[in-house]
Write a protein that holds these residues in place. Structure first.
Motif, PDB file in Angstrom:
ATOM      1  N   ASP A  27      36.472   3.354   0.950  1.00 46.12           N
ATOM      2  CA  ASP A  27      35.097   3.846   1.009  1.00 46.12           C
ATOM      3  C   ASP A  27      34.459   3.585   2.375  1.00 46.12           C
ATOM      4  OD1 ASP A  27      35.593   4.464  -1.571  1.00 46.12           O
ATOM      5  OD2 ASP A  27      34.251   2.975  -2.465  1.00 46.12           O
ATOM      6  N   GLY A  28      34.713   2.399   2.929  1.00 50.27           N
ATOM      7  CA  GLY A  28      34.111   2.073   4.216  1.00 50.27           C
ATOM      8  C   GLY A  28      34.548   3.002   5.327  1.00 50.27           C
ATOM      9  N   THR A  29      35.818   3.359   5.333  1.00 52.46           N
ATOM     10  CA  THR A  29      36.318   4.275   6.361  1.00 52.46           C
ATOM     11  C   THR A  29      35.700   5.657   6.228  1.00 52.46           C
ATOM     12  OG1 THR A  29      38.421   3.060   6.400  1.00 52.46           O
ATOM     13  CG2 THR A  29      38.413   5.262   7.347  1.00 52.46           C
ATOM     14  N   ILE A  30      35.538   6.125   4.995  1.00 54.55           N
ATOM     15  CA  ILE A  30      34.940   7.442   4.785  1.00 54.55           C
ATOM     16  C   ILE A  30      33.483   7.450   5.236  1.00 54.55           C
ATOM     17  CG2 ILE A  30      34.306   9.121   3.025  1.00 54.55           C
ATOM     18  CD1 ILE A  30      37.285   9.039   3.686  1.00 54.55           C
ATOM     19  N   VAL A  31      32.732   6.405   4.912  1.00 54.01           N
ATOM     20  CA  VAL A  31      31.321   6.338   5.321  1.00 54.01           C
ATOM     21  C   VAL A  31      31.221   6.217   6.843  1.00 54.01           C
ATOM     22  CG1 VAL A  31      29.190   5.010   5.123  1.00 54.01           C
ATOM     23  CG2 VAL A  31      30.619   5.381   3.111  1.00 54.01           C
ATOM     24  N   LEU A  32      32.107   5.438   7.454  1.00 51.34           N
ATOM     25  CA  LEU A  32      32.110   5.310   8.908  1.00 51.34           C
ATOM     26  C   LEU A  32      32.368   6.650   9.588  1.00 51.34           C
ATOM     27  CD1 LEU A  32      32.134   3.611  11.503  1.00 51.34           C
ATOM     28  CD2 LEU A  32      34.554   3.102  11.054  1.00 51.34           C
ATOM     29  N   ILE A  33      33.352   7.390   9.102  1.00 60.03           N
ATOM     30  CA  ILE A  33      33.658   8.706   9.685  1.00 60.03           C
ATOM     31  C   ILE A  33      32.508   9.678   9.452  1.00 60.03           C
ATOM     32  CG2 ILE A  33      35.226  10.669   9.528  1.00 60.03           C
ATOM     33  CD1 ILE A  33      37.466   8.743   8.907  1.00 60.03           C
ATOM     34  N   ALA A  34      31.882   9.613   8.269  1.00 60.74           N
ATOM     35  CA  ALA A  34      30.766  10.515   7.969  1.00 60.74           C
ATOM     36  C   ALA A  34      29.591  10.268   8.907  1.00 60.74           C
ATOM     37  CB  ALA A  34      30.335  10.341   6.511  1.00 60.74           C
TER      38      ALA A  34
END
Length: 216
Positions: free
Chosen positions: A93-100
């Motif tokens: 989840d953290g990686t997806i939010v960071l990329i977003a």
């Protein structure tokens, strides 16, 4: 159960980093209703120039649409995770939010050089545009904090069927087939001993008579 009750319960289930990500996503959505661009128009009768501002939805392009989808997608993901939904995301989840957040900030920065058409008049950048850029950076920072916390994702539930004979085993590889079980070889039967055609002789029977006395 009402939508407000579900949202309140989901907010209570989130941790500190998820609260930060949800707040940044909501802030990014709100900034899209603030003034983004300053336009000018000419009144041909009086010759006066009028200035007015428009928000992000006043001149929608792929940038505004992508920023809107990014903010809504992050909120939907956090809401589903707070309700205990089981799904896997590449990198967590953290990686997806960071990329977003980083992608939204890059799109907003690109919009500085690709502004709406001013019909011959310069187009200015308003304060809502800068707040949107700050909100995108806060979203990326929240994703970095979530990634640093290393919160594991719940495993996806999947029932595994036993592989058939001759079919590839997913654990062993694509080209490996499951071999049928081999039974151990049976021991050779032991030949029976040769039996005598005659019955065995009866043992000597003891007599119940008095034993003979010795002669002196």
């Amino acid at each position: 159960m009402s939508a407000l009750t579900r949202i309140t319960r989901a907010w209570r289930e989130m941790d500190v980093h998820q609260h930060l990500a949800a707040g940044a996503a909501v802030a990014l959505l709100l900034t899209m209703f603030f003034p983004w661009y300053g336009l000018q128009s000419l009144n041909r009768k009086t010759g006066a120039i009028y200035s007015h501002s428009i928000n992000a939805f006043g001149d929608v392009s792929f940038v505004e649409a992508a920023v809107f989808l990014v903010a809504v997608g992050v909120l939907v993901m956090l809401f589903a995770r707070a309700e205990g939904r089981s799904f896997q995301l590449p990198g967590g989840d953290g990686t997806i939010v960071l990329i977003a957040g980083a992608w939204a900030g890059l799109l907003i920065f690109y919009r500085v050089f690709s502004r709406p058409s001013g019909h011959g008049y310069p187009v200015g950048i308003e304060w809502g545009f800068f707040l949107a850029f700050v909100a995108a950076g806060a979203l990326a920072y929240a994703g970095w904090r979530m990634r640093a916390a290393q919160r594991p994702e719940p495993p996806a539930r999947r029932t595994r069927r036993p592989p058939r004979r001759g079919s590839p085993d997913p654990d062993l590889g694509e080209g490996t087939a499951v071999q049928p079980r081999q039974r151990p070889p049976r021991a050779a039967p032991v030949p029976a001993r040769e039996r005598s055609p005659y019955p065995p002789a009866p043992p000597e029977q003891l007599s119940f008579e008095d034993p003979p006395t010795r002669r002196e």
